[in-house]
Design a protein around this motif. Structure first.
Motif, short mmCIF file in Angstrom:
data_model
loop_
_atom_site.label_atom_id
_atom_site.label_comp_id
_atom_site.label_asym_id
_atom_site.label_seq_id
_atom_site.Cartn_x
_atom_site.Cartn_y
_atom_site.Cartn_z
N SER A 140 0.73 -1.14 -0.07
CA SER A 140 0.03 0.04 -0.26
C SER A 140 0.79 1.41 0.04
N MET A 141 0.39 2.37 -0.38
CA MET A 141 1.14 3.94 -0.35
C MET A 141 -0.28 4.79 -0.47
N LYS A 142 0.33 5.71 0.49
CA LYS A 142 -0.55 7.03 0.64
C LYS A 142 -0.22 7.93 -0.67
N LEU A 143 -1.32 8.36 -1.40
CA LEU A 143 -1.35 9.43 -2.33
C LEU A 143 -1.44 10.80 -1.49
N SER A 145 -0.03 13.67 -3.46
CA SER A 145 -0.46 14.68 -4.25
C SER A 145 -0.43 14.07 -5.86
N LEU A 146 -1.78 14.34 -6.57
CA LEU A 146 -1.83 13.92 -7.85
C LEU A 146 -2.51 14.88 -8.69
N LEU A 147 -1.74 15.42 -9.59
CA LEU A 147 -2.46 16.83 -10.36
C LEU A 147 -1.79 16.89 -11.91
N ALA A 148 -2.73 17.30 -12.70
CA ALA A 148 -2.17 17.34 -13.92
C ALA A 148 -2.80 18.85 -14.37
N ASN A 149 -2.22 19.76 -14.60
CA ASN A 149 -2.70 21.07 -15.33
C ASN A 149 -2.12 21.31 -16.68
N GLY A 150 -2.90 21.32 -17.37
CA GLY A 150 -2.94 21.63 -18.89
C GLY A 150 -3.11 20.35 -19.78
N GLY A 151 -3.63 20.99 -20.95
CA GLY A 151 -4.20 19.66 -21.61
C GLY A 151 -3.39 18.65 -22.04
N MET A 152 -2.17 18.88 -22.05
CA MET A 152 -1.30 17.84 -22.49
C MET A 152 -0.47 17.08 -21.36
N GLY A 174 -7.25 -8.11 -10.63
CA GLY A 174 -7.53 -8.06 -9.13
C GLY A 174 -6.27 -7.80 -8.26
N ASN A 175 -5.03 -8.05 -8.80
CA ASN A 175 -3.83 -7.80 -8.17
C ASN A 175 -3.14 -6.35 -8.62
N TYR A 176 -4.17 -5.27 -9.06
CA TYR A 176 -3.33 -4.26 -9.55
C TYR A 176 -4.29 -2.95 -8.65
N ALA A 177 -3.54 -1.90 -8.54
CA ALA A 177 -4.11 -0.94 -8.03
C ALA A 177 -3.53 0.33 -8.93
N GLU A 178 -4.39 1.53 -9.21
CA GLU A 178 -3.85 2.24 -9.84
C GLU A 178 -4.49 3.81 -9.67
N ALA A 179 -3.95 5.05 -9.67
CA ALA A 179 -4.51 6.27 -9.78
C ALA A 179 -4.00 7.12 -10.86
N VAL A 180 -4.80 7.66 -11.51
CA VAL A 180 -4.27 8.55 -12.81
C VAL A 180 -5.25 9.61 -12.90
N VAL A 181 -4.73 10.64 -13.45
CA VAL A 181 -5.26 11.97 -13.70
C VAL A 181 -4.77 12.66 -15.14
N PHE A 182 -5.64 13.03 -15.78
CA PHE A 182 -5.21 13.66 -17.13
C PHE A 182 -5.45 15.23 -17.06
N GLY A 183 -4.90 15.84 -18.01
CA GLY A 183 -4.77 17.42 -18.26
C GLY A 183 -6.09 17.92 -17.68
N SER A 185 -8.03 17.80 -15.44
CA SER A 185 -9.07 17.07 -14.51
C SER A 185 -8.68 16.74 -13.35
N ALA A 186 -9.71 16.79 -12.20
CA ALA A 186 -9.12 16.61 -10.74
C ALA A 186 -9.32 15.20 -10.47
N TYR A 187 -8.25 14.65 -9.43
CA TYR A 187 -8.34 13.25 -9.27
C TYR A 187 -9.41 13.18 -8.24
N SER A 188 -10.26 12.04 -8.13
CA SER A 188 -11.48 11.84 -7.17
C SER A 188 -11.10 10.42 -6.72
N GLY A 189 -10.30 9.83 -6.88
CA GLY A 189 -10.07 8.48 -6.33
C GLY A 189 -9.51 8.26 -4.83
N PRO A 190 -9.34 7.04 -4.58
CA PRO A 190 -8.85 6.85 -3.09
C PRO A 190 -7.48 7.70 -2.85
N SER A 191 -7.51 8.08 -1.51
CA SER A 191 -5.92 8.59 -1.01
C SER A 191 -5.19 7.52 -0.93
#
Length: 250
Positions: A140-143, A145-152, A174-183, A185-191
């Motif tokens: 496990s790991m704590k997020l 900061s996860l941000l992306a500003n700009g369209g690319m 089932g053995n995979y966990a991911e957090a992703v954010v694109f230009g 857009s705000a991340y709204s997943g688990p911390s």
């Protein structure tokens, strides 16, 4: 005349702000942990048949700047490149003594402008781990900061666990966990990201493959001003110059 001067200066400053706009992507994690239930695990550290299991790598593209570093998990590593106002950095910081994975923090960040593009990787762990019969390992790991500003721009953090025979890795969703954010857009997943793997055998201790990584990328080409913005910027500066010349003549 002063109002005209203020308007022209305002137009120039607005346009200049478009010229200076930067694209940013950032991923930060902390409190990386490894636990086991129902048995034991063994993870090799600094053995001659394995390459280093962690590292950082960064790059800028226009022009090209690259930097990278390899390390064993739990060790400090860092890479960085700069080009004017643009930069790409990646780092791994050990919180605990020795070669332990627990407590490691990691960061990947790209900040680019003026047509520059860049990428950054912080690979926390890429290693095999031996798991006892019937045991379950959990990373496990704590997020932070996860941000992306700009369209690319894009930011990503993931944990992946796979069955392996040292030749082929079998990785299941089932053995995979991911957090992703694109230009823009705000991340709204688990911390906190968590992924587990259970040894399916009833008779053998089995090896699993674990990968924990962060990535950030951004491309400021999309932020290059349109011709109309250039015209506004140049027109504003011309108006400022004309007003200044008239004031000197008065």
């Amino acid at each position: 005349m002063m109002k005209t001067f203020k308007f022209a200066l305002g137009a120039a400053l607005i346009a200049a702000s478009h010229l200076a706009a930067a694209d940013v992507a950032e991923v930060k994690v902390s409190d990386v942990t490894l636990s086991v239930a129902g048995g034991w695990y063994y993870m090799p550290v600094e053995v001659d048949w394995r390459s280093p299991t962690a590292g950082t790598s960064v790059g800028l593209q226009n022009p090209s700047f690259l930097d990278s570093m390899t390390a064993w998990h739990g060790r400090v590593a860092g890479s960085s490149v700069t080009d004017g106002a643009s930069s790409a950095i990646a780092s791994l910081t050990a919180r605990t003594a020795g070669d332990h994975l627990e407590g490691v923090t990691a960061q990947a960040k790209v900040d680019v402008s003026g047509g520059q593009a860049g990428w950054s990787f912080a690979n926390v762990l890429d290693n095999q781990i031996l798991v006892a019969v019937g045991a379950t390992i959990t990373f496990s790991m704590k997020l932070d900061s996860l941000l992306a500003n700009g369209g690319m721009s894009q930011g990503n953090a993931y944990i992946e666990l796979c069955s392996t025979d040292f030749t082929t890795d079998t990785c299941l969703p089932g053995n995979y966990a991911e957090a992703v954010v694109f230009g823009d857009s705000a991340y709204s997943g688990p911390s906190i990201l968590t992924a587990s793997w259970t040894n399916p055998s009833t008779t053998e201790n089995l090896w699993a493959k674990v990968r924990i990584s962060l990535s950030a990328s951004a491309d400021s080409v999309s932020a290059v001003p349109e011709p109309s913005t250039y015209a506004l910027w140049l027109g504003g500066l011309a108006a400022v110059g004309a007003v200044a010349r008239r004031r000197r003549r008065d």
